[in-house]
Every structure is written in structure tokens, then in C-alpha cells.
Design an enzyme around this catalytic site. Structure first.
Site, PDB file in Angstrom:
ATOM      1  N   LYS A   1       4.872  -8.330 -10.645  1.00 24.39           N
ATOM      2  CA  LYS A   1       6.126  -7.642 -10.269  1.00 24.39           C
ATOM      3  C   LYS A   1       6.575  -8.049  -8.873  1.00 24.39           C
ATOM      4  CE  LYS A   1       4.132  -4.591  -7.337  1.00 24.39           C
ATOM      5  NZ  LYS A   1       4.518  -4.231  -5.955  1.00 24.39           N
TER       6      LYS A   1
ATOM      7  N   GLY B   1       0.397   0.989  -9.172  1.00 23.65           N
ATOM      8  CA  GLY B   1       1.511   1.808  -9.632  1.00 23.65           C
ATOM      9  C   GLY B   1       2.644   1.827  -8.627  1.00 23.65           C
TER      10      GLY B   1
ATOM     11  N   ARG C   1       8.514  -5.229   0.613  1.00 20.67           N
ATOM     12  CA  ARG C   1       8.483  -6.447   1.430  1.00 20.67           C
ATOM     13  C   ARG C   1       8.884  -7.661   0.608  1.00 20.67           C
ATOM     14  NH1 ARG C   1       2.336  -5.575   3.305  1.00 20.67           N
ATOM     15  NH2 ARG C   1       2.477  -3.347   3.758  1.00 20.67           N
TER      16      ARG C   1
END
Length: 327
Positions: free
Chosen positions: A185, A130, A249
């Protein structure tokens, strides 16, 4: 027991300890563990967040300390197999596993929960994912995550361990979709970093995220995930977070590539694992295997491999023929 004392593993260990649970934190780097034990704080990754009384750094991962029945694996995906092999040596496997790493095994293109089933058959497994930056979790800022498992009781069990007034947990049964959303993602965050690093605006970023979500959904459904899963925290929620904030990152990796850095230079600058770097190659391999159209992912891989410049990658995406949006 928490395996992996990076920023994310430490943040989750803090949540559990603040909830009153005894927590043991381990890492494969002895020098890092020495500092954790001496300073009782992860000053390298999360400075200023002292360990609660119930959080203890330990030098050995196995055998598990007496009474441990829950194992949280927060290692980078590249180290997951080694940890599972160590758990495999235990004669007593009366424990549950929760995976907090976001990626896909690169050699076999295997989702992480299937790796657990391969090395530890019969051991119940859940996945925590999440929109959640470690620093904000450590600071106690409100966060919501999903805990998915094929077993409702296992998902609920881990949910109850983590849930508190600032760390809200939702349970889910689509363990495939939750993992695909959390992994892919990161690829889209690299793409967003590249676009922003080249000076494109909010319009470009929004379009990239929307089309990136379409790629995530196509691959996720091809692997057995459900389309509605990607509308939740581990899909659109995590995508928005990691594409728009420089705590990511993966986004910073994309920004560095846009500035002309090589992948090696970008990794050195960030100083921590960038899961999207390896996931991009895996995602493109899976897309080819399942005949899934993923043009953004393909162009990110081309940039990483030095086949095109970041600007050329954008140009190639813009040059694609028009098509119906929902195809």
C-alpha cells in the site's frame, strides 16, 4: 521492550504504557535517546505527548531488561536485520517478537517474519499492521489494527497487551497477507501522491486505489496470502488511509515527485523514513519473479529511477489496452 523510537514506535509504546504495562523504549541514535531520557517526551516526532510513568527510554537494547518477554520491533525495515543480529547474541531467547515495520527485506526479497525465523529460529513472531497514523494513535483517537501470527496464542497475547477502548485489536492467522498489504500500500500511496500532485481529481484517485488493490491482491496471493485478508484493515483499510491523507509520508513523497523534486530532495523534505521508496523496487522484483502483472508499481519505479516523468508514467498507464476488470 520497544526498539525504534520514531513516531510509530513511540506511539505504540504510549499505548502499551497507558494500558499499564512497563515499557522500555530504545533507539539506535544516541543523540535522540539523550533527548528522550532528558525530556521524557519524543518532541522530535510526537511533541506534546509526555511519557507516562511506566514508559522509560533506555540506552541499551541488549541484554533485555529483567522480566521482558515481549519485544516490539518498530525500526525502519532497513534496520531490522541489525536489530535481529543483536537479539541473536542473547543466550536466553524466552521472548516473543511483534513486528510493527511495514516493508520487505530488499536484498533477499524476504517478508519480515521469515527474517525473524532465519535469525531467531523458534522465537514466536507476530505482525501488527493496519490503518494507523502515529500522531492520531498518540492523541488517543480511535484506531483499529490487526495482529497476525501463525500461532493463535501469540496473536492473542499481543492483542491483549495493546487492546483498549481507543485502540482496538483484531487477530488474524494470515501473516503473509497482512504483511503484503501493509507493505505494498505504500507503493500505491506514492502513486496517489503523484496523481494528486499532477492535479488529477477524485475519479483518478479512486480508480488508482481500486487497481492498486488488485495489484496488492495478485502479489499477496502469489506469495501465499489469502484474498479475503486484503478486504480487511491491513488491505483496503490501510490503502484508503495512506492514499488519501497527507499524514502519509509515502503520499507526500509522491506529491513531491509530481512537483519535480528528486527522490533525494523529497526524502530531505520529509525528514523521516519513506518505506515505499525501497518497497517499490522490492515489489517489482517480486512481481517479475512470480510473473505478477503490477503496472502501477512498475511506473512508480520508473519515476523514482528517473526513466519517465510523473506525467509520462500516467500517460503510459492510460495507454494500456482495455481488458476484463477481474483479470
Amino acid at each position: 521492550m520497544v526498539a525504534g523510537a520514531g513516531s510509530w514506535g513511540t506511539a505504540l509504546a504510549l499505548v502499551l504504557a497507558r494500558n499499564g504495562h512497563p515499557v522500555f523504549l530504545w533507539d539506535c541514535l544516541d543523540s535522540h535517546l539523550d533527548r528522550l531520557i532528558e525530556e521524557r517526551c519524543n518532541n522530535h516526532h510526537l511533541p506534546g505527548h509526555a511519557f507516562p510513568e511506566k514508559l522509560t527510554a533506555v540506552r541499551r537494547f541488549t541484554p533485555l531488561p529483567a522480566g521482558v518477554r515481549h519485544v516490539l520491533l518498530a525500526t525502519p525495515c532497513a534496520g531490522l536485520t541489525d536489530v535481529l543480529r543483536e537479539l541473536q547474541t542473547l543466550p536466553d531467547r524466552d521472548f516473543n517478537i511483534c513486528l510493527a515495520c511495514k516493508g520487505i527485506e530488499p536484498n533477499t526479497l524476504t517478508l519480515n517474519h521469515l527474517l525473524v525465523e532465519q535469525y531467531l529460529p523458534g522465537v514466536p513472531v507476530a505482525v501488527l499492521s493496519g490503518p494507523s497514523f502515529a500522531r492520531e494513535v498518540a492523541e488517543g483517537l480511535p484506531t483499529a489494527v490487526t495482529i497476525a501470527s501463525q500461532s493463535t496464542s501469540v496473536a492473542v497475547e499481543f492483542s491483549e497487551l495493546f487492546h483498549c477502548e481507543v485502540f482496538r485489536t483484531y487477530t488474524h492467522d494470515d501473516i503473509v497477507g497482512v504483511q503484503v498489504g501493509g507493505a505494498v500500500k505504500n507503493v500505491m500511496a506514492i502513486a496517489a501522491g503523484i496523481a494528486d500532485g499532477l492535479g488529477y481529481g477524485a475519479n483518478t484517485r479512486a480508480a488508482l486505489m481500486a487497481r492498486g488493490l488488485a495489484e496488492i491482491m495478485r502479489l499477496g496471493q502469489a506469495l501465499g496470502g489469502r484474498s479475503d485478508t486484503f478486504m480487511g484493515l491491513t488491505g483496503v483499510g490501510d490503502l484508503v488511509l495512506t492514499c488519501t491523507d497527507d499524514q502519509s509520508r509515502n503520499r507526500r513523497f509522491g506529491l513531491a515527485l509530481a512537483r519535480g523534486s528528486t527522490p533525494e530532495q523529497a526524502l530531505a523534505e520529509i525528514g523521516q523514513a519513506v518505506e515505499g521508496l525501497h518497497t517499490t523496487r522490492v515489489v517489482c522484483a517480486l512481481a517479475g519473479k512470480h510473473a505478477v502483472d503490477m503496472p502501477i508499481s512498475e511506473q512508480v519505479l520508473n519515476v523514482i529511477d528517473g526513466k519517465v516523468t510523473p506525467q509520462e508514467a500516467v500517460n503510459q498507464l492510460l495507454a494500456r489496452d482495455p481488458k476484463p476488470e477481474m483479470n
